[in-house]
Design an enzyme around this catalytic site. Structure first.
Site, short mmCIF file in Angstrom:
data_model
loop_
_atom_site.label_atom_id
_atom_site.label_comp_id
_atom_site.label_asym_id
_atom_site.label_seq_id
_atom_site.Cartn_x
_atom_site.Cartn_y
_atom_site.Cartn_z
N SER A 7 0.72 -1.26 -0.03
CA SER A 7 0.03 0.11 0.08
C SER A 7 0.92 1.36 0.05
O SER A 7 2.10 1.40 0.72
CB SER A 7 -0.87 -0.09 1.19
OG SER A 7 -1.47 1.23 1.32
N GLU B 282 0.08 3.64 1.59
CA GLU B 282 -0.12 4.17 3.02
C GLU B 282 1.02 3.92 3.71
O GLU B 282 1.41 4.75 4.62
CB GLU B 282 -1.24 3.64 3.92
CG GLU B 282 -2.59 3.95 3.35
CD GLU B 282 -2.85 5.44 3.54
OE1 GLU B 282 -2.30 5.80 4.78
OE2 GLU B 282 -3.82 6.17 3.25
N TYR C 283 -2.45 1.32 9.98
CA TYR C 283 -2.82 0.40 8.78
C TYR C 283 -1.44 0.34 7.71
O TYR C 283 -0.95 -0.44 7.57
CB TYR C 283 -3.81 0.98 8.04
CG TYR C 283 -4.13 0.22 6.53
CD1 TYR C 283 -4.86 -0.89 6.33
CD2 TYR C 283 -3.30 0.78 5.40
CE1 TYR C 283 -5.06 -1.40 5.08
CE2 TYR C 283 -3.48 0.21 4.22
CZ TYR C 283 -4.44 -0.88 4.00
OH TYR C 283 -4.36 -1.36 2.65
#
Length: 322
Positions: free
Chosen positions: A119, A121, A143
């Protein structure tokens, strides 16, 4: 083997693999749900298996029983509004579960090639833009931190144990299969509902927030291409172009003949601080080494999502008023 077959990415990946002649092992927490979510024409090519992602013994059992040529981990606790909730559970599901899969491949001696749906992120609050495979990670959420743990483990197992394991560093990728709590689906569904007279207003957070949005069907194709390479490596998968929430609204509402400014209200309570440095991916390595480029443009993606929501809502209305 597709872990997380019922999710957006798992579904598109299964369709892509079956279309190329693969037999797929679909791994899920709920076999009955998974079987009902897979199109009938694919069912003869899919074997379903149950796995609690924290059960290391079961992971080993599945890898040993099937010895898959390729394994794709698309399972995770979702990003978006819930990515700050329950950090311990997030760490286990998005991080430790990947360790179980890698250990299963290592200890069984399987020659499985492994791809992790990683990801953007992990970049969190970057200091440079666009972000590439060499950009420093700086996660700002549980996350992102859990995804980074899994990403680092893949590098360890590749270097130390010789596994053909890689991370697809996926920037935001959308489709009609996105859950409704993601902003793109909120907008496509909201535009469809307003167009059908079901509501008159859509409330959103910041309209200036920007993301690098692509089509999920394109991104799983990149994951497959990664496992066809002779050497395992990590790749940023992105369009390389950022768009704002207002851009999504403009395209979605224009597609149904409306001006979003007459219907979208900005809800201050839903604001997240806009990034000081733009999150946008640099896909040049994937473009060059994988010969991968997105096939679906941003505006076409939003229109596809609105059309799908219109169709689904019309079916619901017809069923309610036969």
């Amino acid at each position: 083997m597709v872990i997380g077959i019922t999710g957006q990415d798992g579904g598109y990946l299964t369709e892509w693999l079956v279309g190329r002649g693969y037999d797929v092992v679909g791994v899920t927490r709920d076999v009955a749900k998974a079987r009902s979510s897979v199109p009938d024409e694919l069912l003869t090519s899919v074997v379903f298996e149950q796995w609690d992602m924290l059960d290391s013994a079961r992971a080993t059992e599945l890898v040993d029983a099937h010895r898959p040529d390729e394994a794709y981990n698309c399972a995770a606790r979702a990003s978006g509004v819930g990515m700050y909730d329950d950090p311990a559970s997030m760490a286990l599901t998005n991080g430790v579960a990947v360790a179980h899969l890698l250990e299963a491949i290592r200890t069984t001696g399987s020659r499985t090639r492994f791809c992790q749906a990683s990801s953007s992120e992990m970049f969190g609050e970057p200091t440079t833009s666009p972000q590439s495979e060499t950009t420093r990670f700086n996660p700002r959420s549980p996350y992102g931190a859990a995804k980074l743990y899994a990403h680092a483990l893949i590098g360890v197992y590749r270097r130390v144990h010789g596994l053909h394991a890689c991370s697809a560093i996926l920037f935001n990728h959308e489709s009609p299969r996105r859950p409704l709590h993601f902003v793109t689906r909120k907008i496509s569904n909201g535009a469809a509902r307003i167009a059908l007279g079901l509501t008159t207003e859509l409330r959103l957070g910041s309209m200036t927030a920007q993301r690098d949005w692509g089509y999920a069907g394109d991104y799983v194709r990149a994951m497959w291409a990664m496992l066809q390479q002779s050497e395992a490596d990590d790749f940023v998968i992105a369009t390389g172009v950022a768009h704002s929430v207002s851009d999504v609204c403009r395209v979605a509402f224009a597609h149904v003949g409306l001006d979003y400014r007459a219907h979208v209200k900005s809800d201050v309570s839903s604001y997240r601080n806009d990034e000081r440095v733009q999150l946008v991916g640099d896909p040049r390595k994937a473009n060059t080494q994988l010969s991968w480029v997105p096939a679906v443009e941003f505006e076409d993606l939003i229109r596809i999502m609105v059309d799908a929501d219109l169709a689904a809502l019309r079916v619901t209305l017809r069923d309610r008023n036969p």
